[in-house]
Design a protein around this motif. Sequence first.
Motif, mmCIF file in Angstrom:
data_model
loop_
_atom_site.group_PDB
_atom_site.id
_atom_site.type_symbol
_atom_site.label_atom_id
_atom_site.label_comp_id
_atom_site.label_asym_id
_atom_site.label_seq_id
_atom_site.Cartn_x
_atom_site.Cartn_y
_atom_site.Cartn_z
ATOM 1 N N PRO A 126 0.873 -1.367 0.081
ATOM 2 C CA PRO A 126 0.019 0.092 0.376
ATOM 3 C C PRO A 126 0.196 1.293 0.120
ATOM 4 C CG PRO A 126 -0.006 -0.604 2.329
ATOM 5 C CD PRO A 126 0.668 -1.893 1.780
ATOM 6 N N ASN A 127 0.734 2.126 -0.380
ATOM 7 C CA ASN A 127 0.591 3.490 -0.571
ATOM 8 C C ASN A 127 1.810 4.006 0.932
ATOM 9 O OD1 ASN A 127 0.834 4.053 -3.361
ATOM 10 N ND2 ASN A 127 -1.188 4.494 -3.210
ATOM 11 N N GLU A 128 0.616 3.941 2.057
ATOM 12 C CA GLU A 128 0.556 4.319 3.028
ATOM 13 C C GLU A 128 2.181 4.200 3.186
ATOM 14 O OE1 GLU A 128 -3.322 4.981 2.569
ATOM 15 O OE2 GLU A 128 -1.905 3.195 2.117
ATOM 16 N N ILE A 129 3.039 2.636 3.179
ATOM 17 C CA ILE A 129 4.214 2.341 3.902
ATOM 18 C C ILE A 129 5.287 2.212 1.801
ATOM 19 C CG2 ILE A 129 3.336 1.415 6.254
ATOM 20 C CD1 ILE A 129 3.072 -2.326 4.229
ATOM 21 N N LYS A 130 5.350 2.606 1.408
ATOM 22 C CA LYS A 130 5.553 2.292 0.161
ATOM 23 C C LYS A 130 6.968 2.681 0.083
ATOM 24 C CE LYS A 130 3.260 2.220 -3.766
ATOM 25 N NZ LYS A 130 3.473 0.876 -4.612
ATOM 26 N N ASN A 131 7.560 3.659 1.304
ATOM 27 C CA ASN A 131 9.207 4.416 1.998
ATOM 28 C C ASN A 131 9.796 3.059 2.674
ATOM 29 O OD1 ASN A 131 8.348 6.382 0.266
ATOM 30 N ND2 ASN A 131 7.638 7.971 1.692
ATOM 31 N N GLN A 132 9.172 2.503 3.468
ATOM 32 C CA GLN A 132 9.327 1.642 4.335
ATOM 33 C C GLN A 132 9.536 -0.236 3.803
ATOM 34 O OE1 GLN A 132 6.861 3.412 7.034
ATOM 35 N NE2 GLN A 132 7.967 2.343 8.456
ATOM 36 N N SER A 133 9.184 -0.398 2.405
ATOM 37 C CA SER A 133 8.769 -1.868 1.995
ATOM 38 C C SER A 133 9.753 -1.774 0.347
ATOM 39 C CB SER A 133 7.172 -1.508 1.407
ATOM 40 O OG SER A 133 6.863 -1.722 2.764
ATOM 41 N N TYR A 134 9.697 -2.972 0.403
ATOM 42 C CA TYR A 134 9.667 -3.635 -0.735
ATOM 43 C C TYR A 134 9.214 -4.502 -1.381
ATOM 44 C CZ TYR A 134 14.423 -1.265 0.913
ATOM 45 O OH TYR A 134 15.367 -0.587 1.166
ATOM 46 N N SER A 135 8.510 -4.623 -2.933
ATOM 47 C CA SER A 135 7.865 -5.430 -3.423
ATOM 48 C C SER A 135 8.785 -5.953 -5.068
ATOM 49 C CB SER A 135 6.288 -4.673 -3.812
ATOM 50 O OG SER A 135 6.410 -5.349 -4.934
ATOM 51 N N VAL A 136 8.505 -7.238 -4.260
ATOM 52 C CA VAL A 136 9.522 -8.050 -5.188
ATOM 53 C C VAL A 136 8.716 -9.441 -5.916
ATOM 54 C CG1 VAL A 136 11.768 -9.437 -5.853
ATOM 55 C CG2 VAL A 136 11.392 -7.865 -3.843
ATOM 56 N N LYS A 137 8.353 -9.034 -6.820
ATOM 57 C CA LYS A 137 7.481 -9.805 -8.169
ATOM 58 C C LYS A 137 7.987 -10.903 -8.812
ATOM 59 C CE LYS A 137 3.793 -10.061 -11.088
ATOM 60 N NZ LYS A 137 2.395 -10.133 -11.991
ATOM 61 N N ASP A 138 8.767 -11.976 -8.088
ATOM 62 C CA ASP A 138 10.170 -13.051 -8.616
ATOM 63 C C ASP A 138 9.856 -13.949 -7.087
ATOM 64 O OD1 ASP A 138 11.878 -13.981 -10.081
ATOM 65 O OD2 ASP A 138 13.194 -11.711 -10.386
ATOM 66 N N ASN A 139 10.783 -15.104 -7.605
ATOM 67 C CA ASN A 139 10.670 -16.319 -7.799
ATOM 68 C C ASN A 139 11.057 -16.616 -6.251
ATOM 69 O OD1 ASN A 139 11.282 -18.893 -6.975
ATOM 70 N ND2 ASN A 139 11.143 -19.502 -9.186
ATOM 71 N N ILE A 140 10.778 -16.800 -5.245
ATOM 72 C CA ILE A 140 11.115 -17.100 -3.822
ATOM 73 C C ILE A 140 12.978 -17.505 -3.722
ATOM 74 C CG2 ILE A 140 11.089 -17.433 -1.232
ATOM 75 C CD1 ILE A 140 8.111 -17.147 -2.209
ATOM 76 N N GLU A 141 12.472 -18.583 -4.840
ATOM 77 C CA GLU A 141 14.542 -19.349 -4.737
ATOM 78 C C GLU A 141 15.408 -18.839 -4.681
ATOM 79 O OE1 GLU A 141 16.271 -23.004 -5.353
ATOM 80 O OE2 GLU A 141 14.741 -22.611 -4.625
ATOM 81 N N LYS A 142 15.308 -17.603 -5.920
ATOM 82 C CA LYS A 142 15.863 -16.660 -6.567
ATOM 83 C C LYS A 142 16.499 -15.462 -5.635
ATOM 84 C CE LYS A 142 16.899 -12.848 -9.548
ATOM 85 N NZ LYS A 142 15.956 -11.932 -11.091
ATOM 86 N N TYR A 143 15.778 -14.984 -4.226
ATOM 87 C CA TYR A 143 16.449 -14.415 -3.478
ATOM 88 C C TYR A 143 16.906 -15.230 -2.793
ATOM 89 C CZ TYR A 143 15.093 -10.789 -6.166
ATOM 90 O OH TYR A 143 14.731 -9.931 -7.148
ATOM 91 N N ILE A 144 16.798 -16.628 -1.465
ATOM 92 C CA ILE A 144 16.916 -17.298 -0.898
ATOM 93 C C ILE A 144 18.313 -18.417 -0.967
ATOM 94 C CG2 ILE A 144 16.151 -18.602 1.192
ATOM 95 C CD1 ILE A 144 14.567 -15.934 0.662
#
Length: 271
Positions: A253-271
Amino acid sequence: MFTKEELIKLINDADAVVIGAGAGLSSAAGFEYGGKTFMDNFKYMYDEYGYQDMYSAGFHDFDTEEEKWAYWSKMIYLNRYKFGAKDLYKRLLKLVLNKDYFVITTNVDHQFQLAGFDKTRLFYMQGDYGLFQCSKPCSKETYDNKEYVLKMVEQIKDNKIPSSLIPKCPKCGRVMTTNLRCDDTFVEDIGWHNAKHRYDEFILKNKDKKILFLELGVGFSTPVWIKYPFMQMTYQNKNAKYICIDYSNPYVPNEIKNQSYSVKDNIEKYI
């Protein structure tokens, strides 16, 4: 683009990490409810009733308890007992092993504990494939089901189990059921309440600190348990960070955009 290095830095900089895990995490780890796994084990459910995945087939109104438990015993076996900890869960543990962490999950496959996460830092709030309960709860007790399940799976014949293996409540004699939250008969046993208390205490202890909410594979089917609370707690704490990694809909949501990271990708790629 959000990088793995940024994820590691956010974890290292945090005073505390809360992992919120949904079905997408286990899917990324290799669990498959449909496709080849379903057809290899439950082709008869497709041929006779048209189901194409284990989740949907679980809602089938079986004609007999013998047929019902042939299905459910094999389904539990495949998703709870057949495999050990998946590598993705082991790698996730390495990321937070030296941090003050807690896990809340809607998953019921026990992967966190199998991977070595401290069981006192886990809250399985939707239940556990490894537990049975009375179908019309006569008490707030649950029962380990591994012995039941293995016996049933071993003796399936013509997609049925012997009548003698139908699991019965040791207190009242009724047929038992899985300890999964699907209606108001779900048993929240003492272990469930203790885990919830520890989770609440963890959140309270860290509510004004640099807390990182790491949400992995949580969709919008039951957002009230993890997604919405994570967003709200981030909004209420200027020191908090919120990361949502999900292949389908990593909404922030816009209210927490400055505190947030939104990642549309496979979790396997990041962990």
